[in-house]
Motif scaffolding. Structure first.
Motif, PDB file in Angstrom:
ATOM      1  N   UNK A 183      48.770  54.932  33.540  1.00  0.00           N
ATOM      2  CA  UNK A 183      47.330  54.698  33.421  1.00  0.00           C
ATOM      3  C   UNK A 183      46.589  55.055  34.706  1.00  0.00           C
ATOM      4  N   UNK A 184      47.240  54.854  35.860  1.00  0.00           N
ATOM      5  CA  UNK A 184      46.582  55.168  37.131  1.00  0.00           C
ATOM      6  C   UNK A 184      46.367  56.660  37.313  1.00  0.00           C
ATOM      7  N   UNK A 185      47.141  57.460  36.592  1.00  0.00           N
ATOM      8  CA  UNK A 185      47.006  58.916  36.692  1.00  0.00           C
ATOM      9  C   UNK A 185      46.086  59.491  35.616  1.00  0.00           C
ATOM     10  N   UNK A 186      45.725  58.657  34.652  1.00  0.00           N
ATOM     11  CA  UNK A 186      44.859  59.110  33.565  1.00  0.00           C
ATOM     12  C   UNK A 186      43.398  58.916  33.964  1.00  0.00           C
ATOM     13  N   UNK A 187      42.614  59.939  33.799  1.00  0.00           N
ATOM     14  CA  UNK A 187      41.207  59.869  34.169  1.00  0.00           C
ATOM     15  C   UNK A 187      40.334  59.798  32.906  1.00  0.00           C
ATOM     16  N   UNK A 188      39.034  59.516  33.154  1.00  0.00           N
ATOM     17  CA  UNK A 188      38.052  59.549  32.076  1.00  0.00           C
ATOM     18  C   UNK A 188      38.292  58.479  31.012  1.00  0.00           C
ATOM     19  N   UNK A 189      38.663  57.281  31.459  1.00  0.00           N
ATOM     20  CA  UNK A 189      38.969  56.198  30.516  1.00  0.00           C
ATOM     21  C   UNK A 189      38.304  54.889  30.944  1.00  0.00           C
ATOM     22  N   UNK A 190      38.080  54.039  29.949  1.00  0.00           N
ATOM     23  CA  UNK A 190      37.851  52.616  30.170  1.00  0.00           C
ATOM     24  C   UNK A 190      39.164  51.913  29.800  1.00  0.00           C
ATOM     25  N   UNK A 191      39.574  50.920  30.584  1.00  0.00           N
ATOM     26  CA  UNK A 191      40.800  50.191  30.271  1.00  0.00           C
ATOM     27  C   UNK A 191      40.483  48.700  30.207  1.00  0.00           C
ATOM     28  N   UNK A 192      40.537  48.140  29.010  1.00  0.00           N
ATOM     29  CA  UNK A 192      40.312  46.700  28.856  1.00  0.00           C
ATOM     30  C   UNK A 192      41.661  45.988  28.899  1.00  0.00           C
ATOM     31  N   UNK A 193      41.747  44.947  29.706  1.00  0.00           N
ATOM     32  CA  UNK A 193      43.011  44.238  29.892  1.00  0.00           C
ATOM     33  C   UNK A 193      43.017  42.877  29.246  1.00  0.00           C
ATOM     34  N   UNK A 194      44.116  42.165  29.446  1.00  0.00           N
ATOM     35  CA  UNK A 194      44.297  40.861  28.813  1.00  0.00           C
ATOM     36  C   UNK A 194      45.042  39.934  29.748  1.00  0.00           C
ATOM     37  N   UNK A 195      45.392  38.741  29.258  1.00  0.00           N
ATOM     38  CA  UNK A 195      46.025  37.717  30.081  1.00  0.00           C
ATOM     39  C   UNK A 195      47.539  37.849  30.006  1.00  0.00           C
ATOM     40  N   UNK A 196      48.174  38.077  31.141  1.00  0.00           N
ATOM     41  CA  UNK A 196      49.623  38.215  31.203  1.00  0.00           C
ATOM     42  C   UNK A 196      50.027  38.834  32.522  1.00  0.00           C
ATOM     43  N   UNK A 230      47.908  50.479  41.522  1.00  0.00           N
ATOM     44  CA  UNK A 230      47.514  51.115  40.265  1.00  0.00           C
ATOM     45  C   UNK A 230      45.997  51.170  40.086  1.00  0.00           C
ATOM     46  N   UNK A 231      45.322  50.032  40.317  1.00  0.00           N
ATOM     47  CA  UNK A 231      43.868  49.953  40.102  1.00  0.00           C
ATOM     48  C   UNK A 231      43.508  50.492  38.720  1.00  0.00           C
ATOM     49  N   UNK A 232      44.247  50.038  37.724  1.00  0.00           N
ATOM     50  CA  UNK A 232      44.157  50.628  36.380  1.00  0.00           C
ATOM     51  C   UNK A 232      43.801  49.595  35.324  1.00  0.00           C
ATOM     52  N   UNK A 233      42.841  48.733  35.639  1.00  0.00           N
ATOM     53  CA  UNK A 233      42.361  47.750  34.670  1.00  0.00           C
ATOM     54  C   UNK A 233      40.890  47.506  34.969  1.00  0.00           C
ATOM     55  N   UNK A 234      40.056  47.596  33.947  1.00  0.00           N
ATOM     56  CA  UNK A 234      38.616  47.486  34.157  1.00  0.00           C
ATOM     57  C   UNK A 234      38.037  46.144  33.735  1.00  0.00           C
ATOM     58  N   UNK A 235      38.684  45.447  32.791  1.00  0.00           N
ATOM     59  CA  UNK A 235      38.182  44.152  32.343  1.00  0.00           C
ATOM     60  C   UNK A 235      39.350  43.213  32.073  1.00  0.00           C
ATOM     61  N   UNK A 236      39.111  41.913  32.203  1.00  0.00           N
ATOM     62  CA  UNK A 236      40.058  40.880  31.769  1.00  0.00           C
ATOM     63  C   UNK A 236      39.250  39.613  31.547  1.00  0.00           C
ATOM     64  N   UNK A 237      39.184  39.135  30.317  1.00  0.00           N
ATOM     65  CA  UNK A 237      38.320  38.009  29.976  1.00  0.00           C
ATOM     66  C   UNK A 237      39.123  36.769  29.580  1.00  0.00           C
ATOM     67  N   UNK A 238      39.836  36.869  28.472  1.00  0.00           N
ATOM     68  CA  UNK A 238      40.599  35.727  27.968  1.00  0.00           C
ATOM     69  C   UNK A 238      41.685  36.260  27.041  1.00  0.00           C
ATOM     70  N   UNK A 239      42.572  35.376  26.591  1.00  0.00           N
ATOM     71  CA  UNK A 239      43.713  35.823  25.811  1.00  0.00           C
ATOM     72  C   UNK A 239      43.274  36.468  24.503  1.00  0.00           C
ATOM     73  N   UNK A 240      43.685  37.722  24.302  1.00  0.00           N
ATOM     74  CA  UNK A 240      43.360  38.461  23.098  1.00  0.00           C
ATOM     75  C   UNK A 240      42.056  39.223  23.169  1.00  0.00           C
TER      76      UNK A 240
END
Length: 640
Positions: free
Chosen positions: A373-386, A396-406
C-alpha cells in the motif's frame, strides 16, 4: 450490601484486578460469562474460562455478548459480561432496553475504561451509562475491591432486579495487588425461565408500563446508595481540605494527601447526595477528584454543594499523586491541564533512553500488505481497529482514516460517494481484519454492495484477534475452550454479502508480486472487490517459522528497500552519503538482520535487488529459492 465477610487467610492471593473479577464470578456462582476481547478487559474472560463450572465464550461482538448474558439472567442464572469502554457503545442498544426489563438472575456488566488511552481510540467515561440507562454503578479502587464489589454487584442485581455496572480502569485491570477471597456463595435452586410477555416483550405498550417501575427502582437504589457501606468517610487530621473520590483515584488521593479526610464512593450512582452534603460541611475546601469527566461535579453543584473539581484538576488522563499535588499546590491552570496530565518531563526522560514507536511484529503478515500500500499512489485508504492500524505509522504511512470497529467499510463508501470532481480518479481501498470484519464489518460490506459502491477491500485474515493477544475468533475454527468448531469461509461469506465471485481473491501476503498484481488489477475495476490474505498471526501456534535470514554485507548496496518493509528484525548497520552523477546527494542505508528474531518469512527477499539477503546457514529454507527468483526491482505502482 456488606462487601466483606470473615475470610480464611489461606486464601490470600497476589493477582491483577482482571483476575480478581474472574475469581468473584467463580465465587458468586456465575453460570454464564461472555465477552469480546478488548484491552484492558481482555483477561477477565480468559481467567473465567479456566473454571469448568462456568460456560464462557468469546462472542462475535459486545452487543451479542451482552445478549447472551441477558438470556442467561432471564433463565434464572447469574451472568457476567465484560468489555472495554468503547465496547459498551456497541452493546448499548441491548442495554437501553434491558434497563426496563431488569434482571432475574444476577446480571453484572464489567466495563473497563482506558483512562490515559494506553490502547484505545478515545478516552471515555462509562459512568455516564449509569445515568443514561438508570443502572447502579460500582467503582472499585484496587484488586481487593474489584473482587468484593463484583460479588456485591450480583447481590445488588438480584435484590433490585436490575443490571449492575462495575466500572474499572486500566490501572485496576492490570496492576496486581493482594486479594483475600471469601467462601463461594451457596448455590441456590434456580426457578428457570418464566414467561412474562408484559415484561419481556418490549413492544411500545409493554415498555410504557415498565417506565414507572424503573423510576421507582431509581428511588430505592438512591436510598441504598445513601446507606451503603461501599460509600465511606475516612477521617483525617486536617479540616482545611477534604476529598470526594471514586475508583483508583482514591489511591492517588491517599498517597498525595494521607492526612486529609476522604469520602470514598464505591457505590457512586445513584449519587449519595446527602452523604456528600454532610461531609462537605466538615471541611473548608472540598475537592472532587473524578476520572475523567466532571460528571459528578455538575450534579453536586446543581444540588448547591460548594466544591472544586475540573477548575483545578485536568480533564483528561490519570489523576496521579504527582498531578494532584501539582494541580492543587503548584497553580496549574486549566490551559496547562493537558500538559500536566501527560507528565511531559517523564516522557522526555523516556525518549532520552530510547524512542520506541509502535510497530508490527517480526514477520507479521500485515507487513507485506502495508509495504504494498505504501508503494501504491492515487488512493484513499480507510483503516479499522486492529494491529493493522499501525500501518498509519512509519515507514508505511499507508492509512488515511481510522474511526471505530468496522467503520472502514462505511467510510470507504462515503469516500467513494462523497468525492470531489478533482478526485474522480482516486481509488478507494479499505483495510480490515478478520475478527473486526465479523465484529461489525459485515454490515458495511453489505452496504457497499447494495449501494453500488466502488472500493477494494483488503480483508486481512490472520485467524485471531491479534491486537488483544491472539484470542480465537470464528475465522480460526477453534472456540475459547480450544475445541474444533465451525470455521467461517470468507470467500463464501463475502459472496453472500453481494461481492461478485470473480472479484474475490485469496492471496498469500508474503508473496509480494502476487499481492501487487492483484491489488493493481482490482483497483482498476469499477466495482467492489475483496482481497483476502491467508496467513496466521505470528504469535499464534498456527504460524510456522522458517529458516532465518541474514544480509551479505559485501552484496548490500544500501538501497534501503528492505527497510521499507518495516520488519523489526531488519536493522540499519550503517549510513553513507554519496554524490550521484547529477551532483545531488543520496543517503544509503545498509541493512542487517537480527537472525535471532527473524522467522524466515522472506518478505525482505522480495524487495532485495542485489540478492544480498540469504539463508542464515547453508541450508535452503522451504520456498526460498522460488521467492528469491521473484525479486521486484521497482515496486512503485501508479494506479490510473
Amino acid at each position: 450490601m456488606n462487601a466483606r465477610s470473615p475470610v480464611d487467610t489461606d486464601k490470600r492471593l497476589f493477582v491483577s484486578g482482571n483476575e480478581a473479577v474472574s475469581l468473584a464470578a467463580r465465587d458468586a456462582r456465575v453460570k454464564v460469562a461472555a465477552a469480546y476481547p478488548g484491552t484492558p478487559s481482555t483477561e477477565i474472560l480468559e481467567y473465567v474460562s479456566r473454571y469448568p463450572d462456568i460456560y464462557s465464550e468469546w462472542s462475535i461482538n459486545e452487543k451479542v455478548s451482552l445478549e447472551v448474558a441477558i438470556g442467561a439472567s432471564l433463565a434464572g442464572s447469574r451472568a457476567l459480561c465484560a468489555m472495554k469502554h468503547v465496547g459498551l457503545n456497541v452493546a448499548s442498544d441491548a442495554l437501553m432496553t434491558q434497563t426496563l426489563i431488569g434482571a432475574v438472575g444476577g446480571l453484572v456488566i464489567v466495563v473497563a475504561d482506558d483512562v490515559g488511552l494506553s490502547s484505545s481510540q478515545n478516552e471515555q467515561d462509562s459512568r455516564f451509562w449509569g445515568r443514561f440507562a438508570h443502572l447502579p454503578v460500582l467503582e472499585p479502587s484496587d484488586t481487593q475491591e474489584a473482587y468484593d464489589f463484583t460479588r456485591a454487584a450480583f447481590d445488588l442485581s438480584e435484590q433490585y432486579q436490575v443490571p449492575v455496572l462495575v466500572r474499572v480502569t486500566t490501572r485496576i485491570c492490570h496492576v496486581k495487588g493482594t486479594l483475600v477471597t471469601q467462601d463461594a456463595v451457596t448455590a441456590q435452586p434456580q426457578a428457570g425461565f418464566v414467561k412474562d410477555p408484559s415484561r419481556l416483550v418490549m413492544v411500545p405498550g409493554n415498555a410504557k408500563g415498565r417506565i414507572p417501575l424503573m423510576h421507582a427502582r431509581d428511588e430505592a437504589l438512591t436510598e441504598a446508595a445513601e446507606a451503603s457501606e461501599l460509600n465511606r468517610v475516612e477521617a483525617g487530621e486536617r479540616s482545611d481540605l477534604g476529598f470526594v473520590v471514586s475508583g483508583v483515584a482514591y489511591q492517588h488521593v491517599k498517597e498525595a494527601y494521607p492526612d486529609a479526610p476522604v469520602l470514598k464512593l464505591g457505590f457512586s450512582y445513584p449519587v449519595p447526595v446527602e452523604k456528600i452534603r454532610a461531609f462537605s460541611q466538615q471541611v473548608e475546601r472540598l475537592i472532587l477528584v473524578e476520572e475523567v469527566e466532571p460528571l459528578l461535579e455538575k450534579e453536586l453543584k446543581a444540588e448547591g454543594i460548594a466544591l472544586e473539581g475540573k477548575s483545578v484538576l485536568p480533564k483528561q488522563g490519570e489523576l496521579t499523586p504527582d498531578v494532584l499535588k501539582r494541580s492543587l499546590e503548584g497553580g496549574t491552570s486549566a490551559a496547562e491541564e493537558v500538559k500536566s496530565a501527560a507528565q511531559p518531563e517523564l516522557i522526555a526522560a523516556a525518549q532520552e533512553v530510547f524512542p520506541r514507536p509502535p510497530t508490527m511484529c517480526v514477520a507479521c503478515p500485515h507487513l507485506g500488505v502495508y509495504y504494498t500500500l505504501s508503494k501504491v499512489k492515487n488512493t484513499y485508504i480507510s483503516g479499522d481497529i486492529g494491529c493493522y492500524t499501525l500501518g498509519a505509522g512509519h515507514p508505511w504511512n499507508a492509512l488515511d482514516t481510522c474511526i471505530s470497529m468496522g467503520a472502514s467499510m462505511g467510510v470507504a463508501l462515503g469516500l467513494d460517494k462523497g468525492r470531489q470532481p478533482e478526485d474522480a480518479n482516486k481509488k478507494v481501498v479499505a483495510v480490515i481484519g478478520d475478527s473486526t470484519f465479523l465484529h461489525m464489518g459485515m454490515q458495511g460490506l453489505l452496504d457497499l454492495t447494495y449501494n453500488k459502491g466502488n472500493a477494494t477491500i483488503l480483508l486481512l485474515d490472520n485467524r485471531a484477534v491479534g491486537m488483544t493477544g491472539g484470542q480465537n475468533a470464528p475465522s480460526s475454527g477453534i472456540n475459547l475452550q480450544g475445541e474444533q468448531t465451525a470455521q467461517v469461509n470468507f470467500p463464501q461469506l463475502v459472496e453472500a454479502l453481494g461481492v461478485k465471485k470473480e472479484r474475490i481473491h485469496k492471496v498469500d501476503p508474503y508473496e509480494l508480486p502476487t499481492l501487487f498484481k492483484t491489488l493493481r488489477d482490482e483497483t482498476k475495476i469499477d466495482d467492489v472487490s475483496v482481497i483476502i490474505t491467508n496467513q496466521p498471526c505470528v504469535l499464534t501456534e498456527r504460524y510456522k517459522a522458517m529458516q532465518p535470514l541474514k544480509v551479505e554485507a559485501d552484496d548490500c548496496t544500501g538501497c534501503g528497500n528492505c527497510l521499507d518493509v518495516g520488519c523489526p528484525a531488519i536493522l540499519v548497520s550503517r549510513r553513507e552519503t554519496v554524490i550521484k552523477p547529477n551532483g545531488k546527494e543520496k543517503e544509503l542505508a545498509f541493512a542487517d538482520i537480527d537472525t535471532s528474531a527473524c522467522t524466515g518469512c522472506n518478505l525482505c527477499v522480495n524487495t532485495c535487488a542485489p540478492d544480498a539477503i540469504v539463508p542464515a546457514d547453508s541450508l535452503v529454507a522451504n520456498g526460498y529459492e522460488a521467492l528469491q527468483s521473484q525479486n521486484i526491482d521497482n515496486l512503485v505502482v501508479e494506479v490510473k
